[in-house]
Design a protein around this motif. Structure first.
Motif, PDB file in Angstrom:
ATOM      1  N   UNK A  84       4.505  -6.456   7.045  1.00  0.00           N
ATOM      2  CA  UNK A  84       3.513  -6.801   6.030  1.00  0.00           C
ATOM      3  C   UNK A  84       2.199  -6.065   6.291  1.00  0.00           C
ATOM      4  N   UNK A  85       1.770  -6.048   7.546  1.00  0.00           N
ATOM      5  CA  UNK A  85       0.539  -5.342   7.886  1.00  0.00           C
ATOM      6  C   UNK A  85       0.690  -3.844   7.686  1.00  0.00           C
ATOM      7  N   UNK A  86       1.808  -3.268   8.122  1.00  0.00           N
ATOM      8  CA  UNK A  86       2.033  -1.827   7.953  1.00  0.00           C
ATOM      9  C   UNK A  86       1.978  -1.448   6.472  1.00  0.00           C
ATOM     10  N   UNK A  87       2.568  -2.271   5.629  1.00  0.00           N
ATOM     11  CA  UNK A  87       2.551  -2.020   4.183  1.00  0.00           C
ATOM     12  C   UNK A  87       1.127  -2.119   3.626  1.00  0.00           C
ATOM     13  N   UNK A  88       0.383  -3.124   4.071  1.00  0.00           N
ATOM     14  CA  UNK A  88      -1.005  -3.292   3.612  1.00  0.00           C
ATOM     15  C   UNK A  88      -1.875  -2.124   4.067  1.00  0.00           C
ATOM     16  N   UNK A  89      -1.649  -1.632   5.279  1.00  0.00           N
ATOM     17  CA  UNK A  89      -2.416  -0.484   5.772  1.00  0.00           C
ATOM     18  C   UNK A  89      -2.136   0.752   4.935  1.00  0.00           C
ATOM     19  N   UNK A  90      -0.896   0.973   4.606  1.00  0.00           N
ATOM     20  CA  UNK A  90      -0.544   2.113   3.751  1.00  0.00           C
ATOM     21  C   UNK A  90      -1.243   2.007   2.400  1.00  0.00           C
ATOM     22  N   UNK A  91      -1.195   0.804   1.837  1.00  0.00           N
ATOM     23  CA  UNK A  91      -1.816   0.608   0.519  1.00  0.00           C
ATOM     24  C   UNK A  91      -3.324   0.865   0.581  1.00  0.00           C
ATOM     25  N   UNK A 102       5.457   9.983  -0.077  1.00  0.00           N
ATOM     26  CA  UNK A 102       5.852   9.603   1.274  1.00  0.00           C
ATOM     27  C   UNK A 102       7.127   8.746   1.247  1.00  0.00           C
ATOM     28  N   UNK A 103       7.218   7.828   0.297  1.00  0.00           N
ATOM     29  CA  UNK A 103       8.420   6.994   0.162  1.00  0.00           C
ATOM     30  C   UNK A 103       9.647   7.858  -0.124  1.00  0.00           C
ATOM     31  N   UNK A 104       9.495   8.876  -0.961  1.00  0.00           N
ATOM     32  CA  UNK A 104      10.607   9.787  -1.258  1.00  0.00           C
ATOM     33  C   UNK A 104      10.992  10.579  -0.001  1.00  0.00           C
ATOM     34  N   UNK A 114       4.743   8.281   8.002  1.00  0.00           N
ATOM     35  CA  UNK A 114       3.419   8.318   8.626  1.00  0.00           C
ATOM     36  C   UNK A 114       3.529   8.880  10.040  1.00  0.00           C
ATOM     37  N   UNK A 115       4.598   8.501  10.731  1.00  0.00           N
ATOM     38  CA  UNK A 115       4.803   8.940  12.116  1.00  0.00           C
ATOM     39  C   UNK A 115       5.721  10.159  12.217  1.00  0.00           C
ATOM     40  N   UNK A 116       6.415  10.462  11.138  1.00  0.00           N
ATOM     41  CA  UNK A 116       7.411  11.532  11.113  1.00  0.00           C
ATOM     42  C   UNK A 116       8.453  11.339  12.214  1.00  0.00           C
ATOM     43  N   UNK A 117       8.828  10.073  12.412  1.00  0.00           N
ATOM     44  CA  UNK A 117       9.784   9.740  13.468  1.00  0.00           C
ATOM     45  C   UNK A 117      10.451   8.405  13.150  1.00  0.00           C
TER      46      UNK A 117
END
Length: 174
Positions: A84-91, A102-104, A114-117
């Motif tokens: 939830x936090x990771x998603x909120x940070x992206x938003x 990025x989602x694609x 975001x991490x390319x990993x």
């Protein structure tokens, strides 16, 4: 009748008691110090280098460092990441257009964009790479693993002029 009243005798007693306490405390300290000196102390490990982190509100490097630090903490390398936090940070930090791209990328590559990993880095550094067009480029170096198995990935994060991340690439836009 004794000419010296009890009021005149007290200062002398007080001085004697005070001198005795000073002497006792002083001897106790010196005895303790010499006792400590005679005990073999184990060698101490070198002190860890003092770390500090600083930043400036509105500065591109600080903004990217804040994002990556919080994002890596949210993703964590443990059993219960905070999705939830990771998603909120992206938003909050990514432009909507870049979030879609990025989602694609993630769907195609099966990794965190975001991490390319697929996993979380053990260490990261963030440094300035200067202005690019109307934006600013920041270099994020992610270190995965440890010791001789450490692998580093260098990412080039592009911020638009309103400080939202508009691209993350493995090559510079410069």
């Amino acid at each position: 009748m004794n000419r010296k009243s009890s009021a005149h005798r007290r200062p002398g007693r007080r001085a004697a008691v005070a001198a005795g306490l000073v002497l006792a405390v002083g001897l106790g300290v010196s005895t303790q110090v010499s006792a400590q000196a005679s005990v073999h102390a184990p060698a101490k490990a070198p002190a860890a280098a003092s770390q500090s982190v600083s930043g400036t509100s509105g500065q591109s490097v600080t903004r990217v460092a804040d994002f990556y630090g919080a994002y890596i903490d949210a993703k964590g390398d443990y059993a219960d990441p905070d999705v939830t936090l990771a998603t909120a940070l992206r938003k909050h930090y990514l432009t909507p257009d870049f979030a879609n791209r990025l989602a694609a990328w993630e769907k195609k590559n099966g990794a965190d964009g975001v991490l390319r990993a697929q996993n979380v880095p053990a260490q990261w550094t963030v440094s300035d790479n200067g202005a690019v067009g109307n934006g600013h480029e920041v270099i994020v170096t992610l270190a995965f693993g440890s010791g001789e198995t450490t692998q580093k990935i260098k990412l080039f994060v592009l911020l638009e002029r309103y400080n939202h991340i508009s691209d993350i690439a493995t090559t510079s836009a410069r």
